[in-house]
Motif scaffolding. Structure first.
Motif, PDB file in Angstrom:
ATOM      1  N   THR A   1       0.680  -1.345  -0.007  1.00 25.61           N
ATOM      2  CA  THR A   1       0.039  -0.059   0.092  1.00 25.61           C
ATOM      3  C   THR A   1       0.747   1.185   0.188  1.00 25.61           C
ATOM      4  OG1 THR A   1      -1.787  -1.184   1.176  1.00 25.61           O
ATOM      5  CG2 THR A   1      -1.740   1.290   1.256  1.00 25.61           C
ATOM      6  N   LEU A   2       1.964   1.415   0.849  1.00 24.66           N
ATOM      7  CA  LEU A   2       2.731   2.560   1.127  1.00 24.66           C
ATOM      8  C   LEU A   2       3.626   2.693  -0.226  1.00 24.66           C
ATOM      9  CD1 LEU A   2       3.858   2.145   4.854  1.00 24.66           C
ATOM     10  CD2 LEU A   2       2.244   3.707   3.442  1.00 24.66           C
ATOM     11  N   ALA A   3       4.087   1.466  -0.890  1.00 18.22           N
ATOM     12  CA  ALA A   3       4.791   1.540  -1.817  1.00 18.22           C
ATOM     13  C   ALA A   3       3.898   2.079  -3.085  1.00 18.22           C
ATOM     14  CB  ALA A   3       5.379   0.032  -2.469  1.00 18.22           C
ATOM     15  N   GLY A   4       2.788   1.611  -3.174  1.00 17.52           N
ATOM     16  CA  GLY A   4       1.997   2.080  -4.027  1.00 17.52           C
ATOM     17  C   GLY A   4       1.761   3.694  -4.165  1.00 17.52           C
ATOM     18  N   LEU A   5       1.859   4.480  -2.934  1.00 15.88           N
ATOM     19  CA  LEU A   5       1.845   5.801  -2.915  1.00 15.88           C
ATOM     20  C   LEU A   5       2.759   6.392  -3.466  1.00 15.88           C
ATOM     21  CD1 LEU A   5       0.440   6.115   0.798  1.00 15.88           C
ATOM     22  CD2 LEU A   5      -0.849   6.384  -1.204  1.00 15.88           C
ATOM     23  N   ASP A   6       4.128   5.825  -3.797  1.00 16.80           N
ATOM     24  CA  ASP A   6       4.978   6.406  -4.374  1.00 16.80           C
ATOM     25  C   ASP A   6       5.274   5.993  -5.672  1.00 16.80           C
ATOM     26  OD1 ASP A   6       6.359   8.270  -2.509  1.00 16.80           O
ATOM     27  OD2 ASP A   6       7.002   6.412  -1.344  1.00 16.80           O
ATOM     28  N   ALA A   7       4.355   5.197  -6.411  1.00 12.58           N
ATOM     29  CA  ALA A   7       4.364   5.018  -7.866  1.00 12.58           C
ATOM     30  C   ALA A   7       4.596   6.079  -8.724  1.00 12.58           C
ATOM     31  CB  ALA A   7       3.295   4.128  -8.069  1.00 12.58           C
TER      32      ALA A   7
ATOM     33  N   MET B   1       6.470   8.444 -12.828  1.00 14.59           N
ATOM     34  CA  MET B   1       5.628   8.809 -14.020  1.00 14.59           C
ATOM     35  C   MET B   1       5.540  10.346 -14.367  1.00 14.59           C
ATOM     36  SD  MET B   1       2.181   7.033 -12.364  1.00 14.59           S
ATOM     37  CE  MET B   1       2.089   5.365 -12.223  1.00 14.59           C
ATOM     38  N   THR B   2       5.131  10.775 -15.605  1.00 10.37           N
ATOM     39  CA  THR B   2       5.000  12.143 -15.706  1.00 10.37           C
ATOM     40  C   THR B   2       4.390  12.841 -14.828  1.00 10.37           C
ATOM     41  OG1 THR B   2       5.455  11.523 -18.218  1.00 10.37           O
ATOM     42  CG2 THR B   2       4.674  13.940 -17.487  1.00 10.37           C
ATOM     43  N   ALA B   3       4.780  13.890 -14.077  1.00 10.99           N
ATOM     44  CA  ALA B   3       4.094  14.683 -13.204  1.00 10.99           C
ATOM     45  C   ALA B   3       4.174  16.397 -13.651  1.00 10.99           C
ATOM     46  CB  ALA B   3       4.831  14.771 -11.672  1.00 10.99           C
ATOM     47  N   ALA B   4       3.188  16.907 -14.046  1.00  8.81           N
ATOM     48  CA  ALA B   4       3.030  18.037 -14.849  1.00  8.81           C
ATOM     49  C   ALA B   4       2.870  19.122 -13.911  1.00  8.81           C
ATOM     50  CB  ALA B   4       1.946  18.044 -15.922  1.00  8.81           C
ATOM     51  N   GLN B   5       3.380  20.426 -14.178  1.00 12.97           N
ATOM     52  CA  GLN B   5       3.002  21.308 -13.230  1.00 12.97           C
ATOM     53  C   GLN B   5       3.660  21.361 -11.840  1.00 12.97           C
ATOM     54  OE1 GLN B   5       1.509  24.299 -14.188  1.00 12.97           O
ATOM     55  NE2 GLN B   5       0.917  23.352 -16.121  1.00 12.97           N
ATOM     56  N   GLN B   6       4.968  20.539 -11.873  1.00 15.43           N
ATOM     57  CA  GLN B   6       5.422  20.564 -10.529  1.00 15.43           C
ATOM     58  C   GLN B   6       6.831  21.486 -10.436  1.00 15.43           C
ATOM     59  OE1 GLN B   6       4.191  18.350  -8.083  1.00 15.43           O
ATOM     60  NE2 GLN B   6       2.893  18.604  -9.754  1.00 15.43           N
ATOM     61  N   PRO B   7       6.906  22.196  -9.247  1.00 14.85           N
ATOM     62  CA  PRO B   7       8.247  23.069  -9.039  1.00 14.85           C
ATOM     63  C   PRO B   7       9.648  22.220  -9.358  1.00 14.85           C
ATOM     64  CG  PRO B   7       6.889  22.988  -7.142  1.00 14.85           C
ATOM     65  CD  PRO B   7       6.492  21.756  -7.960  1.00 14.85           C
TER      66      PRO B   7
ATOM     67  N   HIS C   1      -0.698  12.661 -11.063  1.00 17.61           N
ATOM     68  CA  HIS C   1      -1.760  13.222 -10.322  1.00 17.61           C
ATOM     69  C   HIS C   1      -2.826  12.121 -10.139  1.00 17.61           C
ATOM     70  CE1 HIS C   1       0.641  16.725 -11.282  1.00 17.61           C
ATOM     71  NE2 HIS C   1       0.034  17.305 -10.032  1.00 17.61           N
ATOM     72  N   VAL C   2      -3.466  11.403 -11.354  1.00 16.21           N
ATOM     73  CA  VAL C   2      -4.368  10.452 -11.447  1.00 16.21           C
ATOM     74  C   VAL C   2      -3.931   9.216 -10.492  1.00 16.21           C
ATOM     75  CG1 VAL C   2      -5.749   8.980 -12.809  1.00 16.21           C
ATOM     76  CG2 VAL C   2      -5.313  11.820 -13.498  1.00 16.21           C
ATOM     77  N   ASP C   3      -2.524   8.904 -10.798  1.00 15.66           N
ATOM     78  CA  ASP C   3      -2.147   7.717 -10.060  1.00 15.66           C
ATOM     79  C   ASP C   3      -2.242   7.972  -8.742  1.00 15.66           C
ATOM     80  OD1 ASP C   3      -0.623   4.843 -10.551  1.00 15.66           O
ATOM     81  OD2 ASP C   3       0.280   5.815  -9.009  1.00 15.66           O
ATOM     82  N   PHE C   4      -1.654   9.171  -7.974  1.00 13.66           N
ATOM     83  CA  PHE C   4      -1.664   9.222  -6.516  1.00 13.66           C
ATOM     84  C   PHE C   4      -3.090   9.265  -5.991  1.00 13.66           C
ATOM     85  CE2 PHE C   4      -1.471  11.838  -3.062  1.00 13.66           C
ATOM     86  CZ  PHE C   4      -0.722  11.188  -2.158  1.00 13.66           C
TER      87      PHE C   4
END
Length: 460
Positions: free
Chosen positions: A19-25, A29-35, A289-292
């Motif tokens: 469960t916790l590992a999935g939270l970091d999947a 992935m491509t993460a748009a709009q990140q600083p 975003h969708v995955d998290f």
């Protein structure tokens, strides 16, 4: 609430649990709009601190909201979601917070009467400190600096020092959100939200001759409140309200660091807010975003613009709501007044035919942004209202339920959106335009919208 939520450490402890590992999947992935955080040491320290701080909201509160949204998805309640385009640290004062809460409560009284349904009250508050931008940079007088991405990322002042991406701002956003939530809870549970008081505030709105056309509905509400008083009604629902916090889950570092495992269920909750949404710019089905957000138990919203296809909507349902759980998924449509009647029907028809039970909400703000002749980013009140009308028309024609309203608004007397019964013109922008990002409805325009929507709800 008495939930005991164990903190989730950022990375090292995650390998012990799938469960916790999935939270970091999402990290792969491509993460748009990140600083682009400028100091790795500050980033690491900030994430570590956030991961050990107490939750801002509790799992039990999130579960209550999911039940309320399930009722709305079934046509038994209506969602009112409102607040600033982008909160600022300087704007988190008692006066400004109380004005926003007060306006939402005033709108809710009118909508409750018009709909004859409970109204779920939710603020774009206590976390709306980050904004997606169409460009990474901004140029003024030949100087190019990073674009302002909200107080959680950088400052609004156009200087290299201010515009650098500073991860310590995430910690300040947490503490500002905590202060805001403390004040909201005090207001909504301590007598500030008493129905009789809130209705009395609306009489000030009706005193303006520009709003005389709403006098009939206001008189009906007044009669209902006086009837309850005459009957000796004194139940708690008159004195206090549930008020939920929401924001766009844009900065995944912040959301991940505030995710906790609920000791009752061993399931992950993002404790930065009760409700989180994914923006039009970050809703890629295979994106971070969708995955998290597919992995946390919070109710989730997704903004859908005019380019959204039926296949897009169904794919989002499969990813975010695979168990078809009422209250889990909200679609927030932001089509624009010119597109709503053409683009929305096929989406609603495809989703309805699939058997999914999502909550349909209209965001009439983001699809109607224009530039005024004197150069200000603005919206025409008539366009905003026309998109709301179109939203209701589509759902009424299809036999589905128009379940909510999502607006950028403030409780202050600003001038940012053109028009209204007591009209704002572009000259007023010179002295009363305060938004650091998108234009908001002011106090009077927000209440006028509530009266107009109440009329549409009573007909539906």
């Amino acid at each position: 609430m008495t939930d005991s939520l164990a903190p989730v450490l950022p990375r090292a402890a995650d390998s012990a649990s799938s469960t916790l590992a999935g939270l970091d999947a999402w990290r792969s992935m491509t993460a748009a709009q990140q600083p682009s955080w400028q100091d790795p040491g500050v980033y690491s320290a900030s994430v570590k601190e956030l991961s050990t701080l107490p939750p801002l909201v509790f799992a039990g509160e999130v579960d209550v909201l999911r039940e309320r949204l399930a009722a709305a998805a079934q046509g038994k309640a209506f969602l009112l979601q409102g607040g600033d385009c982008a909160e600022t640290f300087d704007g988190a004062t008692a006066d400004k917070i109380s004005a926003r809460v007060r306006t939402i409560l005033q709108m809710a009284v009118v909508l409750t009467y018009g709909a004859s349904l409970p109204v779920i009250k939710m603020g774009r508050m206590a976390g709306q400190f980050a904004k997606p931008r169409s460009s990474n940079d901004e140029t003024r007088d030949g100087i190019t600096l990073p674009a302002y991405r909200g107080d959680m990322v950088n400052g609004y002042d156009f200087t290299p020092e201010s515009r650098g991406h500073d991860a310590s701002r995430m910690v300040k956003a947490y503490h500002t959100s905590a202060s805001t939530l403390n004040l909201i809870r005090a207001f909504t549970q301590g007598g500030f939200a008493d129905l009789r008081l809130v209705h009395h505030w609306n009489k000030g709105f009706m005193a303006n001759p520009a709003h005389s056309r709403y006098e009939s509905l206001a008189r009906e509400i007044d009669r209902a409140v006086r009837f309850m008083d005459a009957c000796g009604t004194d139940f708690e629902a008159l004195k206090r309200v549930e008020f939920f916090a929401s924001h766009e889950a844009l900065l995944l570092d912040y959301e991940r660091a505030l995710t906790r495992i609920d000791s009752r269920t061993s399931l992950p909750y993002d404790t930065s807010a009760h409700f989180l949404w994914i923006g039009e710019r970050t809703r890629e089905i295979d994106g971070a975003h969708v995955d998290f957000l597919s992995r946390v138990r919070n109710p989730i919203g997704v903004k859908l613009g005019p380019s959204t296809s039926g296949d897009d909507a169904l794919a989002l349902i499969d990813k975010l709501d695979p168990n078809r759980e009422p209250g889990r998924l909200t679609f927030i449509t932001r089509m624009g007044a010119k597109n709503i009647r053409e683009k929305l029907p096929q989406l609603v028809e495809r989703v309805t035919a699939s058997g999914a039970q999502v909550l349909w909400v209209t965001d009439p703000m983001h699809g109607n942004t224009v530039t005024s002749p004197n150069g200000y980013k603005t919206r025409n009140f008539d366009d905003v209202i026309d998109e709301v009308r179109g939203f209701f028309e589509v759902h009424n024609s299809l036999g589905t339920f128009p379940g909510g309203l999502h607006v950028e608004m403030t409780g202050d007397d600003v001038a940012e959106c053109l028009g209204g019964a007591d009209p704002i013109d572009q000259d007023a922008f010179l002295e009363r335009y305060e938004s650091v990002c998108d234009p908001r409805l002011n106090h009077m325009q927000s209440l006028e919208m509530a009266f107009l929507v109440a009329g549409a709800l009573s007909k539906s």
